[in-house]
Motif scaffolding. Structure first.
Motif, PDB file in Angstrom:
ATOM      1  N   ARG A   1       0.843  -1.210   0.000  1.00 20.64           N
ATOM      2  CA  ARG A   1       0.000   0.000   0.000  1.00 20.64           C
ATOM      3  C   ARG A   1       0.872   1.252   0.000  1.00 20.64           C
ATOM      4  O   ARG A   1       0.597   2.226  -0.698  1.00 20.64           O
ATOM      5  CB  ARG A   1      -0.930   0.004   1.229  1.00 20.64           C
ATOM      6  CG  ARG A   1      -2.098  -0.974   1.121  1.00 20.64           C
ATOM      7  CD  ARG A   1      -3.145  -0.676   2.196  1.00 20.64           C
ATOM      8  NE  ARG A   1      -2.608  -0.762   3.563  1.00 20.64           N
ATOM      9  CZ  ARG A   1      -2.489  -1.890   4.259  1.00 20.64           C
ATOM     10  NH1 ARG A   1      -2.876  -3.036   3.725  1.00 20.64           N
ATOM     11  NH2 ARG A   1      -2.007  -1.877   5.479  1.00 20.64           N
TER      12      ARG A   1
ATOM     13  N   GLU B   1       2.312   1.994  -3.503  1.00 19.90           N
ATOM     14  CA  GLU B   1       1.297   2.647  -4.354  1.00 19.90           C
ATOM     15  C   GLU B   1       1.152   4.123  -3.970  1.00 19.90           C
ATOM     16  O   GLU B   1       1.071   4.988  -4.842  1.00 19.90           O
ATOM     17  CB  GLU B   1      -0.061   1.953  -4.180  1.00 19.90           C
ATOM     18  CG  GLU B   1      -0.152   0.583  -4.807  1.00 19.90           C
ATOM     19  CD  GLU B   1      -0.559   0.632  -6.274  1.00 19.90           C
ATOM     20  OE1 GLU B   1      -1.186   1.615  -6.698  1.00 19.90           O
ATOM     21  OE2 GLU B   1      -0.220  -0.328  -6.997  1.00 19.90           O
ATOM     22  N   ALA B   2       1.127   4.380  -2.661  1.00 19.39           N
ATOM     23  CA  ALA B   2       0.940   5.758  -2.194  1.00 19.39           C
ATOM     24  C   ALA B   2       2.124   6.618  -2.620  1.00 19.39           C
ATOM     25  O   ALA B   2       1.955   7.782  -3.013  1.00 19.39           O
ATOM     26  CB  ALA B   2       0.780   5.772  -0.675  1.00 19.39           C
TER      27      ALA B   2
ATOM     28  N   ARG C   1       1.850   7.560  -6.219  1.00 24.07           N
ATOM     29  CA  ARG C   1       0.847   8.633  -6.362  1.00 24.07           C
ATOM     30  C   ARG C   1       1.430   9.980  -5.932  1.00 24.07           C
ATOM     31  O   ARG C   1       1.199  11.006  -6.567  1.00 24.07           O
ATOM     32  CB  ARG C   1      -0.398   8.313  -5.524  1.00 24.07           C
ATOM     33  CG  ARG C   1      -1.389   7.395  -6.223  1.00 24.07           C
ATOM     34  CD  ARG C   1      -2.758   7.462  -5.565  1.00 24.07           C
ATOM     35  NE  ARG C   1      -2.719   7.116  -4.151  1.00 24.07           N
ATOM     36  CZ  ARG C   1      -2.731   5.870  -3.678  1.00 24.07           C
ATOM     37  NH1 ARG C   1      -2.783   4.854  -4.511  1.00 24.07           N
ATOM     38  NH2 ARG C   1      -2.699   5.643  -2.385  1.00 24.07           N
ATOM     39  N   LYS C   2       2.197   9.958  -4.827  1.00 18.10           N
ATOM     40  CA  LYS C   2       2.776  11.197  -4.284  1.00 18.10           C
ATOM     41  C   LYS C   2       3.699  11.865  -5.300  1.00 18.10           C
ATOM     42  O   LYS C   2       3.816  13.092  -5.344  1.00 18.10           O
ATOM     43  CB  LYS C   2       3.562  10.839  -3.029  1.00 18.10           C
ATOM     44  CG  LYS C   2       3.757  11.938  -2.041  1.00 18.10           C
ATOM     45  CD  LYS C   2       4.266  11.342  -0.752  1.00 18.10           C
ATOM     46  CE  LYS C   2       4.801  12.406   0.170  1.00 18.10           C
ATOM     47  NZ  LYS C   2       5.378  11.828   1.384  1.00 18.10           N
TER      48      LYS C   2
END
Ligand code: F6R
Length: 289
Positions: free
Chosen positions: A114, A117-118, A121-122
């Motif tokens: 997780r 993925e974050a 995105r960041k």
């Protein structure tokens, strides 16, 4: 999807490196998705040469690798972190802190996935994703039956993949059984995909991936859904494609590829015409620390 057929493995890898170099020169802050494996070694070799001889600058870019084995420390010989250090990171001007791979030794692997993925995105998502293809049709370690919308997660490797990767570990028994991999859905979200496949042993799976029906049994078929996916193959890997004549015609005639055709002709006599001076050494990160 577009397919480019090159006469031989070195020319295919050279073209992929040139595509990456062009993107990096256009956007020095490029977020690159990277792959490992035997096929990619020639691409990284050419990128290193472009850095050394044509001032290709990696100082402002960020990288995210597709996958890492579960249970291998980053320093372990078979780890993908070690592979990337050996083939690229230690040989170009990239700050290791700007290079990201999943941590296969994390105590909570789901949280690690997780978090990966974050982090992608960041950074605003991946601009250019480099891909290889396994003999069973995986991209990353998205083995057969990977959901076409899957995200970064732990996957069990197939016996085919374990055998394919055994040379790196000495024998199949030493290959880790699981890996963290970006999902098919994660890969489909990147802005541009470039897949490289070379050699006769990839011919059948390349034909299925490019011209066959989309199926979770062959995760590479999902790339047919991507709005900007370039597949680069050598003659051997192209040998079972039905549309070869059309793909060659497009490459020979599309204005987009003109500079790459020209560069190819100049290749034996030295660097191409687009070498630039390095940018200012001042680092500007897309992400505030
Ligand atoms: C590894 C990866 C894999 C490889 C594929 C081909 O990071 O993404 O999908 O690209 O297994 O490997 P080679 O090039 O060794 O045939």
């Amino acid at each position: 999807m577009e397919v480019i057929i090159q006469p031989e493995e070195s020319a295919a890898a050279w073209l992929v490196a040139r595509i990456i170099a062009k993107e990096l020169r256009t956007n020095p802050h490029l977020v690159m998705g990277l792959a490992t494996g035997r096929t990619m070694e020639a691409v990284y070799e050419e990128l290193v040469r472009l850095h050394q001889e044509e001032a290709l600058d990696f100082s402002l870019c960020h990288t995210f690798n597709l996958d890492e084995y579960v249970g291998l420390r980053p320093g372990a010989a078979g780890s993908y972190r070690a592979y990337m250090n050996r083939h690229l990171f230690s040989r170009v001007n990239i700050d290791r802190r700007d290079t990201h791979l999943p941590d296969g030794t994390a105590s909570d692997l789901d949280a690690e996935c997780r978090g990966y993925e974050a982090l992608i995105r960041k950074f605003g998502g991946i601009d250019l994703q480099l891909l290889g293809i396994g003999q069973a049709g995986h991209i990353g370690f998205n083995e057969p039956l990977s959901a076409l919308r899957s995200r970064t997660r732990v996957k069990q490797l197939t016996p085919t993949t374990i055998l394919q990767n055994a040379p790196l570990f000495g024998r199949p028994g030493k290959v880790p059984r699981r890996a963290i991999t970006m999902g098919v859905g994660t890969i489909l979200e990147c802005r541009r995909c470039v897949l490289l496949a070379t050699g006769r042993e990839k011919a059948e799976i390349v034909a299925k991936a490019v011209e066959g029906p989309i199926t979770s049994m062959i995760s590479a078929t999902a790339l047919q859904l991507h709005p900007w996916c370039t597949v680069v193959v050598d003659e051997e890997a192209a040998s079972e494609l039905k549309g070869g004549a059309y793909y060659r015609w497009v490459f020979a005639n599309e204005p987009e590829w003109a500079e790459f055709r020209l560069l190819k002709q100049r290749r034996p006599s030295g660097p191409g015409p687009t070498a630039r001076t390095p940018r200012s050494p001042r680092r500007r990160s897309r992400l505030k620390a």
